[in-house]
Design a protein around this motif. Structure first.
Motif, PDB file in Angstrom:
ATOM      1  N   PHE A   8       0.865  -1.177   0.000  1.00 42.26           N
ATOM      2  CA  PHE A   8       0.000   0.000   0.000  1.00 42.26           C
ATOM      3  C   PHE A   8       0.902   1.228   0.000  1.00 42.26           C
ATOM      4  O   PHE A   8       1.892   1.278   0.731  1.00 42.26           O
ATOM      5  CB  PHE A   8      -0.895   0.046   1.255  1.00 42.26           C
ATOM      6  N   SER A   9       0.580   2.207  -0.833  1.00 39.32           N
ATOM      7  CA  SER A   9       1.241   3.499  -0.686  1.00 39.32           C
ATOM      8  C   SER A   9       0.314   4.609  -1.144  1.00 39.32           C
ATOM      9  O   SER A   9      -0.682   4.358  -1.834  1.00 39.32           O
ATOM     10  CB  SER A   9       2.568   3.558  -1.443  1.00 39.32           C
ATOM     11  N   GLY A  10       0.643   5.818  -0.740  1.00 39.26           N
ATOM     12  CA  GLY A  10      -0.230   6.936  -1.079  1.00 39.26           C
ATOM     13  C   GLY A  10       0.539   8.234  -1.230  1.00 39.26           C
ATOM     14  O   GLY A  10       1.626   8.385  -0.675  1.00 39.26           O
ATOM     15  N   HIS A  46      -5.801  12.830   4.051  1.00 36.71           N
ATOM     16  CA  HIS A  46      -4.582  13.353   4.678  1.00 36.71           C
ATOM     17  C   HIS A  46      -4.327  14.800   4.261  1.00 36.71           C
ATOM     18  O   HIS A  46      -3.826  15.601   5.052  1.00 36.71           O
ATOM     19  CB  HIS A  46      -3.358  12.505   4.303  1.00 36.71           C
ATOM     20  N   TYR A 129      -2.828  12.462  12.235  1.00 34.59           N
ATOM     21  CA  TYR A 129      -2.410  12.026  10.892  1.00 34.59           C
ATOM     22  C   TYR A 129      -1.806  10.616  10.847  1.00 34.59           C
ATOM     23  O   TYR A 129      -2.204   9.779  10.034  1.00 34.59           O
ATOM     24  CB  TYR A 129      -1.420  13.091  10.385  1.00 34.59           C
ATOM     25  N   MET A 133      -2.835   7.143   8.732  1.00 30.94           N
ATOM     26  CA  MET A 133      -1.889   6.439   7.850  1.00 30.94           C
ATOM     27  C   MET A 133      -1.796   4.955   8.234  1.00 30.94           C
ATOM     28  O   MET A 133      -1.762   4.075   7.365  1.00 30.94           O
ATOM     29  CB  MET A 133      -0.520   7.126   7.920  1.00 30.94           C
ATOM     30  N   ASP A 136      -4.791   3.311   6.793  1.00 35.60           N
ATOM     31  CA  ASP A 136      -4.652   3.075   5.353  1.00 35.60           C
ATOM     32  C   ASP A 136      -3.969   1.732   5.096  1.00 35.60           C
ATOM     33  O   ASP A 136      -4.376   0.951   4.238  1.00 35.60           O
ATOM     34  CB  ASP A 136      -3.754   4.142   4.702  1.00 35.60           C
ATOM     35  N   VAL A 145       5.383  -1.404   2.534  1.00 39.25           N
ATOM     36  CA  VAL A 145       5.065  -0.028   2.150  1.00 39.25           C
ATOM     37  C   VAL A 145       6.334   0.653   1.649  1.00 39.25           C
ATOM     38  O   VAL A 145       7.313   0.739   2.386  1.00 39.25           O
ATOM     39  CB  VAL A 145       4.484   0.764   3.355  1.00 39.25           C
ATOM     40  N   GLN A 151       9.032   9.227   6.106  1.00 40.08           N
ATOM     41  CA  GLN A 151       7.838   8.503   6.562  1.00 40.08           C
ATOM     42  C   GLN A 151       8.178   7.281   7.413  1.00 40.08           C
ATOM     43  O   GLN A 151       7.286   6.544   7.849  1.00 40.08           O
ATOM     44  CB  GLN A 151       6.984   8.084   5.362  1.00 40.08           C
TER      45      GLN A 151
HETATM   46  N1  TRP Z   1       2.102  10.312   4.889  1.00 41.44           N
HETATM   47  C1  TRP Z   1       2.502  10.036   3.536  1.00 41.44           C
HETATM   48  C2  TRP Z   1       3.282  11.240   2.983  1.00 41.44           C
HETATM   49  O1  TRP Z   1       3.114  12.343   3.450  1.00 41.44           O
HETATM   50  C3  TRP Z   1       1.320   9.761   2.644  1.00 41.44           C
HETATM   51  C4  TRP Z   1       0.586   8.547   3.100  1.00 41.44           C
HETATM   52  C5  TRP Z   1      -0.642   8.510   3.689  1.00 41.44           C
HETATM   53  C6  TRP Z   1       1.052   7.219   2.989  1.00 41.44           C
HETATM   54  N2  TRP Z   1      -0.988   7.221   3.939  1.00 41.44           N
HETATM   55  C7  TRP Z   1       0.015   6.406   3.546  1.00 41.44           C
HETATM   56  C8  TRP Z   1       2.228   6.619   2.492  1.00 41.44           C
HETATM   57  C9  TRP Z   1       0.162   5.024   3.627  1.00 41.44           C
HETATM   58  C10 TRP Z   1       2.362   5.236   2.584  1.00 41.44           C
HETATM   59  C11 TRP Z   1       1.338   4.456   3.141  1.00 41.44           C
HETATM   60  O2  TRP Z   1       4.046  11.067   2.073  1.00 41.44           O
END
Ligand code: TRP
Length: 344
Positions: A8-10, A46, A129, A133, A136, A145, A151
């Motif tokens: 998972f990544s975001g 986020h 926050y 995360m 997620d 991840v 992070q």
């Molecule tokens: N906090 C990460 C960033 O600022 C973004 C993020 C949110 C994320 N949820 C996540 C990254 C879950 C990896 C997995 O870059």
């Protein structure tokens, strides 16, 4: 029963995407599709931990989705969606808010940096926050991840939350017949070298979406070929020729940055790049870098512009991704409610 290998990544839609986002994250997401089940998210929930103009939030959400697709993420292979379409993220985050301790959150260096002296006046969401995360990641029981240096601490907190949940609810987990290690200990996928892309105007500062110094400091993913080439040709350098060995870059942040950008774009090591360009000046190196950057980035920018011009295609992909994500999320969330003792 071992956990399925799942990524998972975001990325947060809170500014225009730039070369640092591409080399540090998006480009690395692509090959992982071959070895893992991948879930790539646009983490809009986020983003609103700090104020976002609603029109900008929408535009940046589309921009990230377009960048994912233009870089080669395949919506048939990977799940691509925006976070707010799957309400279970918020629901699990609430449970984690009640598992995590104030002291854990208060130690997060990113919060301390962002809040600074203003900590009384930032949103409660910004403080919480890392718990969103963790939700997620653990909603999908992701085992891996890909994260940058900044992070790592949040990922460690995710592991702490998983362990405390497994422990606090151990008897309920056992009574309901679930695996004892209900949530996994998620591992970071260590990014290789050259993930830190620095400003083209100051090699000691990170490339960022909001460079006060000048727009020439940042290559945006929507930049056209002319803008990319111009920014590279005007990048700050020193008068020395390139060294033949990596150590020769030690006290030369601007030179080191351009060489590592070249290496990352060309999928080569810094040593390989220096073997080819060592002894040459920037008069020769910059045009080669500009040509390489344009050949990699300009076609993606064109594709991104096509996609955001008619967001119907992105809407369909995000909705389909959200449906697939929700199907997984609902299973976890139903179990979590059952474990926690929520009556249905
Ligand atoms: N906090 C990460 C960033 O600022 C973004 C993020 C949110 C994320 N949820 C996540 C990254 C879950 C990896 C997995 O870059």
């Amino acid at each position: 029963m071992p956990f399925t290998n799942r990524i998972f990544s975001g990325i947060k839609p809170s500014g225009d995407l730039h070369l640092g986002n591409y080399l540090g994250a998006i480009k690395r997401f692509v090959p992982l599709q071959d070895d893992f089940e991948c879930i790539y998210c646009v983490v809009d929930m986020h983003a609103i931990t700090v104020w976002q103009d609603p029109a900008d939030l929408r535009r940046w959400t589309y921009e990230i989705a377009a960048a994912y697709l233009a870089a080669g993420l395949d919506p048939k292979k990977s799940i691509i969606f925006n976070q707010s379409q799957v309400a279970e993220h918020a629901e699990l985050a609430w449970v984690f808010n009640c598992v995590a301790r104030m002291g854990w959150m208060a130690r997060m260096t990113q919060f301390k940096d962002k809040a600074g002296k203003n900590s009384e006046n930032v949103s409660l969401g910004l403080f919480a926050y890392p718990s969103l995360m963790a939700a997620d990641i653990l909603l999908y029981k992701a085992t891996h991840v890909p994260v940058g240096e900044d992070q790592k601490q949040h990922l460690e907190l995710t592991r702490d939350i998983a362990a405390k949940f497994n422990n606090d609810f151990g008897p309920a987990i056992a009574a309901k017949g679930y695996e004892e290690e209900y949530f996994p200990q998620t591992e970071p996928v260590i990014a290789g070298p050259a993930t830190r892309v620095m400003s083209l105007r100051d090699g000691t500062r990170k490339m960022s979406k909001s460079d006060a110094a000048s727009d020439m400091a940042t290559i945006y993913l929507m930049d056209d070929a002319d803008a990319i080439a111009k920014k590279i040709k005007k990048a700050k350098t020193d008068p020395e020729p390139l060294p033949s060995e990596a150590q020769g870059l030690d006290a030369r942040p601007e030179a080191a940055n351009l060489v590592s950008i070249f290496a990352a774009l060309a999928d080569k090591s810094v040593d390989d790049v220096l073997a080819e360009y060592g002894g040459q000046g920037f008069g020769a190196f910059k045009p080669a870098l500009a040509e390489l950057a344009v050949s990699v980035l300009a076609p993606q920018a064109t594709e991104m512009r096509r996609l955001v011009a008619d967001p119907g295609e992105i809407d369909t992909i995000l909705r389909d991704g959200a449906d697939r994500a929700r199907a997984l999320a609902e299973t976890t969330m139903a179990e979590v409610r059952d474990i926690v003792g929520f009556v249905r």
